[in-house]
Design an enzyme around this catalytic site. Sequence first.
Site, PDB file in Angstrom:
ATOM      1  N   VAL A 154      -2.819  45.133  23.030  1.00 26.89           N
ATOM      2  CA  VAL A 154      -2.175  44.832  21.749  1.00 26.89           C
ATOM      3  C   VAL A 154      -0.651  44.904  21.854  1.00 26.89           C
ATOM      4  O   VAL A 154       0.059  43.982  21.458  1.00 26.89           O
ATOM      5  CB  VAL A 154      -2.701  45.792  20.651  1.00 26.89           C
ATOM      6  CG1 VAL A 154      -1.818  45.772  19.421  1.00 26.89           C
ATOM      7  CG2 VAL A 154      -4.123  45.397  20.280  1.00 26.89           C
ATOM      8  N   LYS A 187       3.079  50.652  35.201  1.00 23.40           N
ATOM      9  CA  LYS A 187       2.995  49.441  34.379  1.00 23.40           C
ATOM     10  C   LYS A 187       4.394  48.845  34.163  1.00 23.40           C
ATOM     11  O   LYS A 187       4.585  47.636  34.263  1.00 23.40           O
ATOM     12  CB  LYS A 187       2.405  49.781  33.000  1.00 23.40           C
ATOM     13  CG  LYS A 187       0.903  49.891  32.972  1.00 23.40           C
ATOM     14  CD  LYS A 187       0.416  49.984  31.529  1.00 23.40           C
ATOM     15  CE  LYS A 187      -1.089  50.040  31.475  1.00 23.40           C
ATOM     16  NZ  LYS A 187      -1.608  50.164  30.119  1.00 23.40           N
ATOM     17  N   PHE A 208      -5.763  41.534  15.050  1.00 23.80           N
ATOM     18  CA  PHE A 208      -7.109  40.933  15.078  1.00 23.80           C
ATOM     19  C   PHE A 208      -7.389  40.170  16.368  1.00 23.80           C
ATOM     20  O   PHE A 208      -8.372  39.435  16.445  1.00 23.80           O
ATOM     21  CB  PHE A 208      -7.287  39.998  13.879  1.00 23.80           C
ATOM     22  CG  PHE A 208      -7.095  40.703  12.554  1.00 23.80           C
ATOM     23  CD1 PHE A 208      -8.101  41.502  12.033  1.00 23.80           C
ATOM     24  CD2 PHE A 208      -5.910  40.592  11.856  1.00 23.80           C
ATOM     25  CE1 PHE A 208      -7.925  42.186  10.836  1.00 23.80           C
ATOM     26  CE2 PHE A 208      -5.716  41.264  10.648  1.00 23.80           C
ATOM     27  CZ  PHE A 208      -6.733  42.068  10.143  1.00 23.80           C
ATOM     28  N   LEU A 209      -6.530  40.305  17.370  1.00 20.14           N
ATOM     29  CA  LEU A 209      -6.733  39.512  18.592  1.00 20.14           C
ATOM     30  C   LEU A 209      -8.029  39.906  19.299  1.00 20.14           C
ATOM     31  O   LEU A 209      -8.521  41.025  19.148  1.00 20.14           O
ATOM     32  CB  LEU A 209      -5.548  39.682  19.548  1.00 20.14           C
ATOM     33  CG  LEU A 209      -5.241  41.051  20.165  1.00 20.14           C
ATOM     34  CD1 LEU A 209      -6.146  41.390  21.327  1.00 20.14           C
ATOM     35  CD2 LEU A 209      -3.811  41.092  20.629  1.00 20.14           C
ATOM     36  N   LYS A 222      -8.942  45.823   8.555  1.00 20.50           N
ATOM     37  CA  LYS A 222      -9.236  45.865   9.991  1.00 20.50           C
ATOM     38  C   LYS A 222     -10.644  46.413  10.262  1.00 20.50           C
ATOM     39  O   LYS A 222     -11.438  45.797  10.974  1.00 20.50           O
ATOM     40  CB  LYS A 222      -8.176  46.722  10.698  1.00 20.50           C
ATOM     41  CG  LYS A 222      -8.413  46.922  12.166  1.00 20.50           C
ATOM     42  CD  LYS A 222      -8.383  45.605  12.930  1.00 20.50           C
ATOM     43  CE  LYS A 222      -8.925  45.793  14.340  1.00 20.50           C
ATOM     44  NZ  LYS A 222      -9.126  44.513  15.017  1.00 20.50           N
ATOM     45  N   LEU A 265     -23.330  34.890  17.074  1.00 22.21           N
ATOM     46  CA  LEU A 265     -24.776  34.763  16.868  1.00 22.21           C
ATOM     47  C   LEU A 265     -25.523  34.716  18.197  1.00 22.21           C
ATOM     48  O   LEU A 265     -26.672  34.335  18.225  1.00 22.21           O
ATOM     49  CB  LEU A 265     -25.085  33.494  16.078  1.00 22.21           C
ATOM     50  CG  LEU A 265     -25.053  33.549  14.542  1.00 22.21           C
ATOM     51  CD1 LEU A 265     -25.680  32.296  13.968  1.00 22.21           C
ATOM     52  CD2 LEU A 265     -25.762  34.778  13.990  1.00 22.21           C
ATOM     53  N   CYS A 303     -12.986  48.135  21.018  1.00 24.73           N
ATOM     54  CA  CYS A 303     -12.832  48.126  19.558  1.00 24.73           C
ATOM     55  C   CYS A 303     -14.135  48.333  18.782  1.00 24.73           C
ATOM     56  O   CYS A 303     -14.267  49.321  18.060  1.00 24.73           O
ATOM     57  CB  CYS A 303     -12.170  46.829  19.123  1.00 24.73           C
ATOM     58  SG  CYS A 303     -10.467  46.743  19.697  1.00 24.73           S
ATOM     59  N   LYS A 319     -16.949  41.527  28.418  1.00 25.24           N
ATOM     60  CA  LYS A 319     -17.110  40.107  28.093  1.00 25.24           C
ATOM     61  C   LYS A 319     -16.284  39.296  29.081  1.00 25.24           C
ATOM     62  O   LYS A 319     -15.459  39.875  29.798  1.00 25.24           O
ATOM     63  CB  LYS A 319     -16.697  39.819  26.652  1.00 25.24           C
ATOM     64  CG  LYS A 319     -15.222  39.989  26.359  1.00 25.24           C
ATOM     65  CD  LYS A 319     -14.947  39.508  24.946  1.00 25.24           C
ATOM     66  CE  LYS A 319     -13.502  39.653  24.580  1.00 25.24           C
ATOM     67  NZ  LYS A 319     -13.182  39.188  23.256  1.00 25.24           N
TER      68      LYS A 319
HETATM   69  P1  NAD Z   1      -4.510  50.224  25.641  1.00 27.41           P
HETATM   70  O1  NAD Z   1      -5.218  51.465  25.992  1.00 27.41           O
HETATM   71  O2  NAD Z   1      -4.775  48.964  26.405  1.00 27.41           O
HETATM   72  O3  NAD Z   1      -2.932  50.474  25.682  1.00 27.41           O
HETATM   73  C1  NAD Z   1      -2.310  51.583  25.130  1.00 27.41           C
HETATM   74  C2  NAD Z   1      -0.992  51.805  25.893  1.00 27.41           C
HETATM   75  O4  NAD Z   1      -0.229  52.790  25.197  1.00 27.41           O
HETATM   76  C3  NAD Z   1      -1.172  52.314  27.313  1.00 27.41           C
HETATM   77  O5  NAD Z   1      -0.468  51.468  28.212  1.00 27.41           O
HETATM   78  C4  NAD Z   1      -0.556  53.725  27.280  1.00 27.41           C
HETATM   79  O6  NAD Z   1       0.047  54.106  28.503  1.00 27.41           O
HETATM   80  C5  NAD Z   1       0.461  53.561  26.168  1.00 27.41           C
HETATM   81  N1  NAD Z   1       0.961  54.800  25.561  1.00 27.41           N
HETATM   82  C6  NAD Z   1       0.308  55.950  25.279  1.00 27.41           C
HETATM   83  N2  NAD Z   1       1.149  56.842  24.719  1.00 27.41           N
HETATM   84  C7  NAD Z   1       2.357  56.252  24.643  1.00 27.41           C
HETATM   85  C8  NAD Z   1       3.621  56.645  24.155  1.00 27.41           C
HETATM   86  N3  NAD Z   1       3.846  57.858  23.636  1.00 27.41           N
HETATM   87  N4  NAD Z   1       4.629  55.758  24.217  1.00 27.41           N
HETATM   88  C9  NAD Z   1       4.460  54.534  24.740  1.00 27.41           C
HETATM   89  N5  NAD Z   1       3.286  54.101  25.220  1.00 27.41           N
HETATM   90  C10 NAD Z   1       2.248  54.957  25.175  1.00 27.41           C
HETATM   91  O7  NAD Z   1      -4.813  49.990  24.096  1.00 27.41           O
HETATM   92  P2  NAD Z   1      -5.152  48.607  23.330  1.00 27.41           P
HETATM   93  O8  NAD Z   1      -6.479  48.085  23.748  1.00 27.41           O
HETATM   94  O9  NAD Z   1      -3.980  47.713  23.387  1.00 27.41           O
HETATM   95  O10 NAD Z   1      -5.337  49.158  21.836  1.00 27.41           O
HETATM   96  C11 NAD Z   1      -4.256  49.679  21.102  1.00 27.41           C
HETATM   97  C12 NAD Z   1      -4.658  49.788  19.652  1.00 27.41           C
HETATM   98  O11 NAD Z   1      -4.894  48.482  19.103  1.00 27.41           O
HETATM   99  C13 NAD Z   1      -5.954  50.572  19.394  1.00 27.41           C
HETATM  100  O12 NAD Z   1      -5.839  51.270  18.191  1.00 27.41           O
HETATM  101  C14 NAD Z   1      -6.991  49.474  19.269  1.00 27.41           C
HETATM  102  O13 NAD Z   1      -8.087  49.868  18.476  1.00 27.41           O
HETATM  103  C15 NAD Z   1      -6.204  48.394  18.572  1.00 27.41           C
HETATM  104  N6  NAD Z   1      -6.719  47.042  18.813  1.00 27.41           N
HETATM  105  C16 NAD Z   1      -7.112  46.690  20.070  1.00 27.41           C
HETATM  106  C17 NAD Z   1      -7.563  45.403  20.295  1.00 27.41           C
HETATM  107  C18 NAD Z   1      -8.056  44.994  21.664  1.00 27.41           C
HETATM  108  O14 NAD Z   1      -8.680  43.942  21.759  1.00 27.41           O
HETATM  109  N7  NAD Z   1      -7.787  45.751  22.712  1.00 27.41           N
HETATM  110  C19 NAD Z   1      -7.607  44.456  19.239  1.00 27.41           C
HETATM  111  C20 NAD Z   1      -7.163  44.847  17.995  1.00 27.41           C
HETATM  112  C21 NAD Z   1      -6.719  46.147  17.783  1.00 27.41           C
END
Ligand code: NAD
Length: 442
Positions: A11, A35, A150-151, A207, A253, A263, A325
């Site tokens: 995200v 990273k 919502f991605l 959400k 479906l 998620c 997936k």
């Molecule tokens: P992720 O685990 O891929 O990435 C989180 C990142 O945050 C990591 O790189 C981590 O090192 C970093 N991080 C942790 N603490 C930090 C700090 N103090 N400062 C800076 N960076 C820090 O997470 P994600 O999959 O991108 O999901 C993030 C949020 O978005 C979650 O709440 C998730 O539910 C939501 N979300 C995810 C998706 C998805 O498809 N992955 C879609 C919609 C919403």
Amino acid sequence: MKIAVAGTGYVGLVTGVALAHIGHDVTCVDIDEDKIKMMRKGKSPIYEADLEDLMNKDAERLTYTTDYKKAYKDAEVIFIGVGTPERSDGSANLDFVYGVCDNIAESLVKDCVVVVKSTVPIGTNDSVEEYLNSRVKKGIHVSVASNPEFLSQGTAVRDTLHASRIVVGVEDDYAREVMEEVYRPFTEDEYKIPYLVMNRRSAEMVKYASNDFLALKISYINEISNLCEVIGADISDVTRGMSYDSRIGNKFLNSGIGYGGSCFPKDTKALHHLSVEYDNEVRTVKACVDVNKTQKLRLFNKFKDDFGSRNIRGMDVAILGATFKPGTDDLREAPSIDNVRALLEYGVNVSIYDPVGLERFEKLFGDSITYCENIDDCIKDKDAVMIMTEWEQIVNYDIKKYVKLMRTPIIYDGRNCYPLSTMKQYKVEYTSMGREEIRNID
Ligand code: NAD
């Protein structure tokens, strides 16, 4: 505008890159040095179509750093995109979100809008605003906006640049105006993305309600699929027949071995946990969670029932697909993990193929299984195959090769990759989801 994004996961990074693409100066912050080093070289730490191209195309407006103080101190807007994983009781763990809040409070030298993009329980934005304002230096004010994401992984860049909608929850004019300015290029011109403003709690609820609805759709069709198996109906025909109803549509479906990813599993549990806390249990979501739990092991259980739990010890099984997936390298909550664990527990020898997920899979399973670079090597001389992910390499695989390369061409397909009419032409045993079983081996 000068924007900082906390977290460079699926995200955070995609958001940062998209905001740079529409003209903002974006600093992406992470605590993970590796990273940051990769991104500085123009490499994406996650597998996501088109992401690296955009990172390089818009490189002059993108900075990557672990130096949060520098990034946050005079940012006009700070997006929070860190993880909100599941706690053991099903509630959302907000430690990362509050960790970023501490960093922001310590760094800010001017007023700022903090945007919570992470998925957080309803009411969190209110608490985050209170938390920040009680900690920032005197005279500084922080407004918090909710802006859920919502991605979908695998199509994250497209989903962001051509989002179905942008949802923004605000409680004051300052946040409202700043958010309008941030997203103006996306709401005008070529993009014309619908822009919906509401209060923060509603935005947070959009959400959860959206994700849990999609998860429910999956669990529902999986239960119908299981019933089709014992009743003699074909789930592919059933869903085809349903999909012509525009109220139902054809998305989500596909029957299979359950949803995974970062998620749906946690967001269903978190909403259920929250609803119980408010003494207002959402029972449909609870049912959806329960159905998914058993569905994930359905393929292994079919295999075990076919051979008998004692006979599977020492068998050689190939797993095709590791990620939850296609299109992503993410393994979080992937059904492959549950199935491989179960196979190992029963003494089965496992080899696995996945086009992008093996490096991460190896971190989980080490040398207890064999990792294969291609499907041919993976299925060669195996007693059975189990398909976990519908990667195109697997969907387009030449069926003849199962017959030629395997010891016994017994295929368990958890994603209905192949038409029954095709499989009937081969000397295989083919068990899929919600459809007739094919037994063509003498
Ligand atoms: P992720 O685990 O891929 O990435 C989180 C990142 O945050 C990591 O790189 C981590 O090192 C970093 N991080 C942790 N603490 C930090 C700090 N103090 N400062 C800076 N960076 C820090 O997470 P994600 O999959 O991108 O999901 C993030 C949020 O978005 C979650 O709440 C998730 O539910 C939501 N979300 C995810 C998706 C998805 O498809 N992955 C879609 C919609 C919403």
